[in-house]
Enzyme design. Structure first.
Site, short mmCIF file in Angstrom:
data_model
loop_
_atom_site.label_atom_id
_atom_site.label_comp_id
_atom_site.label_asym_id
_atom_site.label_seq_id
_atom_site.Cartn_x
_atom_site.Cartn_y
_atom_site.Cartn_z
N CYS A 1 40.34 34.26 42.71
CA CYS A 1 40.06 34.46 41.28
C CYS A 1 41.34 34.79 40.51
CB CYS A 1 38.96 35.50 41.09
SG CYS A 1 38.26 35.46 39.41
N HIS B 1 34.60 33.13 44.11
CA HIS B 1 34.59 34.31 44.97
C HIS B 1 33.92 33.97 46.30
CE1 HIS B 1 36.02 37.27 42.05
NE2 HIS B 1 35.43 36.49 41.16
N GLU C 1 33.71 35.76 48.87
CA GLU C 1 33.04 36.97 49.37
C GLU C 1 31.67 37.17 48.73
OE1 GLU C 1 35.10 38.36 45.64
OE2 GLU C 1 35.49 36.88 47.21
#
Length: 194
Positions: A77, A175, A177
């Site tokens: 990001c 993202h 994650e």
């Protein structure tokens, strides 16, 4: 495996730590130059504002350290945007790893781009086992232009780089994650890159 997460006063580090722990990795969150240089992998995540983040990196000498890393590095990001040449966000010079301009989305739709979107034109080891048009999670108001370093693209208002690669530097705008099984596969691939 020693995995370092760059601590530089930007948000979103905790969710990256948790994602790596789910893969059996206990990362070290650090701004220690020696640890960063000696880690097997370095992850450069972030949510925040570009100029503030760059000021922190420069004040702590992390800008030069990051540029000199030889092991695989993954920007996430804001990390992707700071690895680029320049951002329109407060006219901020970046680290210059990718000779790419970061621009603000035109206000033709809701900005920031937030939510699940598909990625396509997937290239390289980072996307091994990831199907074309897989959905990943984005939150960003600025985007990296398409370039020869683009290894995945997405479309929101206009086409943009969802991922970049140059030498040992990898970066994703989304993202991983927060992107479920697809994101987990991408992180696993990054950890396995030779």
């Amino acid at each position: 495996m020693k995995v370092a997460i760059v601590q530089y006063n930007a948000g979103n580090i905790h969710s990256v730590v948790l994602a790596l722990q789910r893969l059996g990795i206990e990362p070290q969150v650090t701004d220690d130059p020696a640890y960063l240089q000696n880690a097997d992998r370095v992850i450069f995540p972030g949510v925040g504002e570009a100029s503030t983040a760059m000021r922190y990196l420069k004040a702590h000498g992390l800008d030069d350290i990051l540029r000199r890393l030889k092991q695989p590095v993954l920007g996430i990001c804001l990390g992707l945007q700071l690895l680029c040449q320049h951002s329109q966000e407060n006219d901020t010079p970046g680290l210059g790893i990718f000779p790419v301009e970061v621009r603000r989305f035109p206000p033709e739709d809701k900005v920031p781009h937030m939510g699940w979107n598909s990625v396509s034109n997937l290239k390289g080891a980072l996307f091994r086992g990831v199907p074309e048009e897989s959905f990943v999670y984005f939150v960003h108001g600025y985007y990296a232009e398409l370039s020869p370093f683009t290894i995945a693209r997405s479309d929101y208002i206009l086409p943009f780089s969802a991922a970049l690669q140059k030498d040992n530097f990898f970066a994703v705008q989304f993202h991983p994650e927060k992107s479920g099984k697809v994101g987990e596969q991408i992180l696993k691939n990054f950890l396995e890159i030779g």
